[in-house]
Design a protein around this motif. Structure first.
Motif, PDB file in Angstrom:
ATOM      1  N   PHE A 118       0.837  -1.194   0.000  1.00  0.00           N
ATOM      2  CA  PHE A 118       0.000   0.000   0.000  1.00  0.00           C
ATOM      3  C   PHE A 118       0.872   1.244   0.000  1.00  0.00           C
ATOM      4  CE2 PHE A 118       0.866  -0.804   4.404  1.00  0.00           C
ATOM      5  CZ  PHE A 118       0.891   0.436   5.026  1.00  0.00           C
ATOM      6  N   ASP A 119       0.258   2.351  -0.372  1.00  0.00           N
ATOM      7  CA  ASP A 119       0.938   3.640  -0.376  1.00  0.00           C
ATOM      8  C   ASP A 119       0.639   4.356   0.929  1.00  0.00           C
ATOM      9  OD1 ASP A 119       1.925   3.189  -2.881  1.00  0.00           O
ATOM     10  OD2 ASP A 119       0.283   4.218  -3.895  1.00  0.00           O
ATOM     11  N   TYR A 120       1.690   4.820   1.586  1.00  0.00           N
ATOM     12  CA  TYR A 120       1.552   5.551   2.839  1.00  0.00           C
ATOM     13  C   TYR A 120       1.883   7.019   2.589  1.00  0.00           C
ATOM     14  CZ  TYR A 120       2.484   7.310   7.488  1.00  0.00           C
ATOM     15  OH  TYR A 120       2.475   8.060   8.614  1.00  0.00           O
ATOM     16  N   TYR A 121       1.022   7.885   3.051  1.00  0.00           N
ATOM     17  CA  TYR A 121       1.239   9.329   2.936  1.00  0.00           C
ATOM     18  C   TYR A 121       1.572   9.888   4.308  1.00  0.00           C
ATOM     19  CZ  TYR A 121      -1.004   9.000  -1.634  1.00  0.00           C
ATOM     20  OH  TYR A 121      -1.313   8.679  -2.927  1.00  0.00           O
ATOM     21  N   LEU A 122       2.672  10.639   4.392  1.00  0.00           N
ATOM     22  CA  LEU A 122       3.051  11.275   5.652  1.00  0.00           C
ATOM     23  C   LEU A 122       2.014  12.321   6.045  1.00  0.00           C
ATOM     24  CD1 LEU A 122       5.088  11.575   7.927  1.00  0.00           C
ATOM     25  CD2 LEU A 122       6.361  13.164   6.498  1.00  0.00           C
ATOM     26  N   TYR A 123       1.496  13.033   5.058  1.00  0.00           N
ATOM     27  CA  TYR A 123       0.447  14.027   5.268  1.00  0.00           C
ATOM     28  C   TYR A 123      -0.723  13.694   4.362  1.00  0.00           C
ATOM     29  CZ  TYR A 123       4.381  16.530   7.274  1.00  0.00           C
ATOM     30  OH  TYR A 123       5.477  16.863   8.008  1.00  0.00           O
ATOM     31  N   ASN A 124      -1.877  14.212   4.678  1.00  0.00           N
ATOM     32  CA  ASN A 124      -3.058  14.002   3.863  1.00  0.00           C
ATOM     33  C   ASN A 124      -2.813  14.595   2.474  1.00  0.00           C
ATOM     34  OD1 ASN A 124      -5.593  14.037   2.640  1.00  0.00           O
ATOM     35  ND2 ASN A 124      -6.630  14.331   4.607  1.00  0.00           N
ATOM     36  N   PRO A 125      -2.893  13.799   1.393  1.00  0.00           N
ATOM     37  CA  PRO A 125      -2.577  14.309   0.055  1.00  0.00           C
ATOM     38  C   PRO A 125      -3.536  15.387  -0.437  1.00  0.00           C
ATOM     39  CG  PRO A 125      -3.376  12.057  -0.055  1.00  0.00           C
ATOM     40  CD  PRO A 125      -3.228  12.396   1.386  1.00  0.00           C
ATOM     41  N   SER A 126      -4.720  15.498   0.157  1.00  0.00           N
ATOM     42  CA  SER A 126      -5.623  16.572  -0.242  1.00  0.00           C
ATOM     43  C   SER A 126      -5.227  17.909   0.383  1.00  0.00           C
ATOM     44  CB  SER A 126      -7.063  16.222   0.125  1.00  0.00           C
ATOM     45  OG  SER A 126      -7.205  16.138   1.524  1.00  0.00           O
ATOM     46  N   LEU A 127      -4.367  17.878   1.404  1.00  0.00           N
ATOM     47  CA  LEU A 127      -3.926  19.107   2.067  1.00  0.00           C
ATOM     48  C   LEU A 127      -2.519  19.524   1.661  1.00  0.00           C
ATOM     49  CD1 LEU A 127      -5.219  18.329   5.667  1.00  0.00           C
ATOM     50  CD2 LEU A 127      -6.338  19.689   3.886  1.00  0.00           C
ATOM     51  N   ALA A 128      -1.708  18.595   1.188  1.00  0.00           N
ATOM     52  CA  ALA A 128      -0.322  18.896   0.818  1.00  0.00           C
ATOM     53  C   ALA A 128       0.060  18.058  -0.398  1.00  0.00           C
ATOM     54  CB  ALA A 128       0.621  18.584   1.978  1.00  0.00           C
ATOM     55  N   ASN A 129       0.860  18.610  -1.252  1.00  0.00           N
ATOM     56  CA  ASN A 129       1.324  17.894  -2.437  1.00  0.00           C
ATOM     57  C   ASN A 129       2.509  17.023  -2.036  1.00  0.00           C
ATOM     58  OD1 ASN A 129       1.793  16.995  -4.980  1.00  0.00           O
ATOM     59  ND2 ASN A 129       2.705  18.897  -5.723  1.00  0.00           N
ATOM     60  N   VAL A 130       2.229  15.785  -1.663  1.00  0.00           N
ATOM     61  CA  VAL A 130       3.267  14.864  -1.200  1.00  0.00           C
ATOM     62  C   VAL A 130       3.211  13.575  -2.012  1.00  0.00           C
ATOM     63  CG1 VAL A 130       3.359  15.757   1.161  1.00  0.00           C
ATOM     64  CG2 VAL A 130       1.743  13.959   0.591  1.00  0.00           C
ATOM     65  N   GLN A 131       4.339  12.916  -2.128  1.00  0.00           N
ATOM     66  CA  GLN A 131       4.426  11.630  -2.811  1.00  0.00           C
ATOM     67  C   GLN A 131       4.325  10.518  -1.771  1.00  0.00           C
ATOM     68  OE1 GLN A 131       4.536  11.186  -6.150  1.00  0.00           O
ATOM     69  NE2 GLN A 131       4.177  13.382  -6.150  1.00  0.00           N
ATOM     70  N   PRO A 132       3.647   9.433  -2.094  1.00  0.00           N
ATOM     71  CA  PRO A 132       3.511   8.345  -1.126  1.00  0.00           C
ATOM     72  C   PRO A 132       4.768   7.479  -1.059  1.00  0.00           C
ATOM     73  CG  PRO A 132       2.431   7.748  -3.162  1.00  0.00           C
ATOM     74  CD  PRO A 132       2.915   9.174  -3.333  1.00  0.00           C
ATOM     75  N   THR A 133       4.881   6.772   0.030  1.00  0.00           N
ATOM     76  CA  THR A 133       5.889   5.735   0.192  1.00  0.00           C
ATOM     77  C   THR A 133       5.185   4.399   0.048  1.00  0.00           C
ATOM     78  OG1 THR A 133       7.170   7.085   1.704  1.00  0.00           O
ATOM     79  CG2 THR A 133       7.539   4.724   1.806  1.00  0.00           C
ATOM     80  N   SER A 134       5.678   3.543  -0.810  1.00  0.00           N
ATOM     81  CA  SER A 134       5.069   2.235  -1.009  1.00  0.00           C
ATOM     82  C   SER A 134       5.622   1.273   0.040  1.00  0.00           C
ATOM     83  CB  SER A 134       5.389   1.737  -2.418  1.00  0.00           C
ATOM     84  OG  SER A 134       4.752   0.512  -2.641  1.00  0.00           O
ATOM     85  N   ILE A 135       4.725   0.625   0.773  1.00  0.00           N
ATOM     86  CA  ILE A 135       5.118  -0.257   1.869  1.00  0.00           C
ATOM     87  C   ILE A 135       4.614  -1.672   1.595  1.00  0.00           C
ATOM     88  CG2 ILE A 135       4.856  -0.745   4.328  1.00  0.00           C
ATOM     89  CD1 ILE A 135       4.663   2.237   4.798  1.00  0.00           C
TER      90      ILE A 135
END
Length: 158
Positions: free
Chosen positions: A126-143
Motif C-alpha cells: 500500500f501507499d503511505y502518505y506522511l500528510y493528507n494528500p488533499s492538504l499537501a502535495n506529497v508523494q507516497p511511500t510504497s510499503i
C-alpha cells in the motif's frame, strides 16, 4: 463506557477423511461500521464524535480461513490459509488486508506432544502518505510487509 461490537455472521464446514484427517473452511462477514460506544454509568461522556468516526471510517469486511490435517499414526501434518479484508474505507491504509499460509506438524504420545508451525503472512502493498494528500502535495511511500513465524510447542498431559 459500554461498547457494542460489530455485527458478525459466520459459517463453516468440515469434510472428514475417515479417522485420519479433515478439511475445514470458515467464512466470516463483519460489519465494522456499526460498532458504537455508549455511557454505562453517571459519568457523562459524549460518544457522538467517536461513533461518527467509526461509522465514517470503517466498512464491512470478509474473512476466509481454511485448513487441512492428516494423521499417520502418532504423526500429524497440517496446512492452512487465511485471508482477511481491510476494514477501513479510505485508500490511505492497507487496501486489501492480508493473507497467511501455514504448514505444521506434530507428534502425539500418551503423556506428551510436540508441535511446530511455520506461518507466512503477507500484507498487501500500500501507499503511505506522511500528510493528507488533499492538504499537501506529497508523494507516497510504497510499503510491503511480510512476517515469517516459526513456533514450537511442547506439552505434557497429566
Amino acid at each position: 463506557y459500554r461498547f457494542v461490537g460489530p455485527w458478525r455472521l459466520g459459517f463453516g464446514g468440515t469434510a472428514l477423511f475417515g479417522r485420519s484427517g479433515h478439511f475445514a473452511v470458515d467464512y466470516e462477514y463483519i460489519d465494522n461500521s456499526i460498532g458504537s460506544f455508549g455511557q454505562k454509568n453517571q459519568y457523562p461522556w459524549n460518544t457522538q464524535g467517536v461513533n461518527n468516526l467509526i461509522g465514517n471510517n470503517l466498512r464491512a469486511s470478509h474473512n476466509v480461513r481454511s485448513g487441512i490435517e492428516y494423521r499417520f499414526g502418532n504423526i500429524m501434518v497440517r496446512g492452512g490459509f487465511n485471508w482477511a479484508q481491510n476494514p477501513y474505507k479510505n485508500n490511505l491504509t492497507i487496501k486489501n488486508g492480508f493473507r497467511s499460509t501455514s504448514f505444521g506438524g506434530g507428534y502425539k504420545s500418551e503423556g506428551w506432544y510436540l508441535d511446530f508451525v511455520i506461518q507466512n503472512t503477507v500484507f498487501e502493498t500500500f501507499d503511505y502518505y506522511l500528510y493528507n494528500p488533499s492538504l499537501a502535495n506529497v508523494q507516497p511511500t510504497s510499503i510491503s510487509n511480510r512476517d515469517l513465524s516459526v513456533m514450537f510447542t511442547f506439552g505434557i498431559r497429566y
